[in-house]
Scaffold this motif. Structure first.
Motif: not given
Length: 425
Positions: A35-37, A43-45
């Protein structure tokens, strides 16, 4: 015992690769959840800038200007510097996951044999996307390693469960804690009698893939690529896999939720028309979700914009009685709600989060009941594939807990700055 002529499952010992733990719980700083992957990908950062110098995400998400071949070299630099270590002997690994809620999952991790006659015992239950398979094949080929096990469910006779129970009486080899306080533990199983007993049970079994359909297909693609297969001397003949006995731990699938963007609830109801009658659910979202669950045998879906909630009849026909709600929705509901797949997004967050997201984009959330174990097994063993992202399983091992790595020597050509030094413990 020779298991090569069996059509069931062949799970073989392998030398696991782990984060080199020098204090209890240190592996927690290395592993991550799938899920974190997925969150990191969206994310764009610069996600990598916030990570510790040694983290499994640095292997699966190479920085700009690098590729997975560089990640494979980095993994081997970490091995040479002692950041990672290789187990002293091949083993199967007993695995246990404990949730703060009290939910427990346990199973046996090993190298699952593939090949023309060895995958008869493995039945996928979901479709895959060719581009995602190609992307994962590129990642695996570059890493020359498995960093996350497939998860398969089978019906056991209690032998593997006894092997796992005996292993968990000993001190754990490794422990890691992931988000929400989930505890993951690992124990090696090296006793030949225990390994052979477990293999006998598995050799007579068939398994359904719960998680890892795309990785399973990527392994098959690499195995069938003669050049890739020859270059790594048959490494892709095996896949890292977790086998879970449904007699000990019944399947607990969750359904993917769906966000239809820029289609308000009233517009969705109008598009569906009389073919999909509906009823308005008074009260809160929680009340509507409870009503959805109560009607799980009646072919319904819940549409919500956060303010109003409507139960929609999916409309069974005599030809669709064996299909799951996800299959019927994909055939009948979604084509009416949007003419373009780009307007629909699958989500695995809570229902409240998905409904809030739909409201933010001027759309509607579509919530389905998950298929049960019998639905999944029936579809898989019949050779039928459910639509992509029909189910997900929240209980599963994290990436990086135990890895399977091709250990051939390779010259280290990476720049020094790509190889961070081992941080103090």
């Amino acid at each position: 015992m020779d298991h090569t002529q069996r059509a069931g499952l062949r799970l073989e010992p392998f030398p696991g690769v782990f984060y080199n733990v020098r204090r209890p719980g240190a592996a927690s700083a290395f592993v991550t959840t799938s899920t974190k992957v997925e969150e990191a990908v969206r994310q764009t950062s610069d996600v990598l800038a916030t990570l510790p110098p040694h983290h499994v995400l640095r292997l699966v998400m190479p920085p700009e200007g690098s590729d997975h071949t560089d990640s494979g070299r980095l993994l081997r630099v970490w091995l040479s510097r002692g950041v990672l270590r290789v187990d002293t002997r091949p083993a199967l690994y007993a695995y246990e996951q404990r949730e703060p809620s009290g939910a427990v999952l346990s199973g046996l991790i090993g190298a699952l044999r593939g090949g023309p006659h060895s995958t008869d015992g493995v039945a996928p239950h979901e479709d895959v996307a060719a581009h995602a398979v190609d992307r994962l094949a590129t990642m695996l080929a570059g890493l020359r390693a498995d960093v996350e096990p497939l998860m398969l469910w089978y019906r056991g006779t209690g032998t593997v469960a006894s092997v796992i129970a005996a292993a968990t009486e000993r001190p754990a080899l490794l422990e890691a804690i992931t988000d929400r306080g989930t505890v993951h533990r690992l124990w090696p199983v090296t006793d030949e009698r225990e390994i052979e007993a477990a293999q006998r049970e598995l050799a007579a079994s068939r398994a359904v893939i719960a998680d890892g359909h795309h990785r399973f297909s990527a392994h098959t693609q690499l195995r069938e690529d003669a050049q890739a297969h020859r270059r790594l001397a048959g490494f892709w003949d095996h896949s890292l896999a977790l086998l879970v006995d449904t007699e000990q731990h019944p399947m607990t699938p969750h359904a993917f939720h769906h966000v239809i963007r820029e289609v308000p609830l009233a517009g969705a109801l109008e598009r569906l028309g009389p073919a999909h009658p509906y009823e308005v659910c008074e009260g809160t979202l929680a009340t509507a979700l409870a009503r959805l669950a109560d009607l799980r045998d009646h072919r319904v879906a819940l549409l919500s914009d956060g303010e109003q909630h409507c139960l929609i009849r999916l409309g069974p026909t005599s030809a669709e009685t064996d299909l799951t709600d996800a299959e019927v929705a994909r055939r009948r509901l979604f084509p009416r709600l949007h003419g373009n797949a780009a307007t629909r997004t699958e989500r695995i967050g809570s229902a409240a989060q998905v409904v809030a997201e739909a409201a933010d984009v001027g759309g509607v959330a579509v919530l389905l009941n998950p298929p049960d174990e019998a639905d999944i097994r029936r579809a898989a063993l019949a050779g039928r594939r459910l639509p992509r992202k029909s189910t997900y399983f929240p209980l599963k091992p994290p990436l990086g807990l135990v890895m399977r790595v091709h250990m051939s020597p390779e010259p280290q050509t990476m720049k020094e700055e790509r190889c961070p030094t081992l941080p103090p413990n």
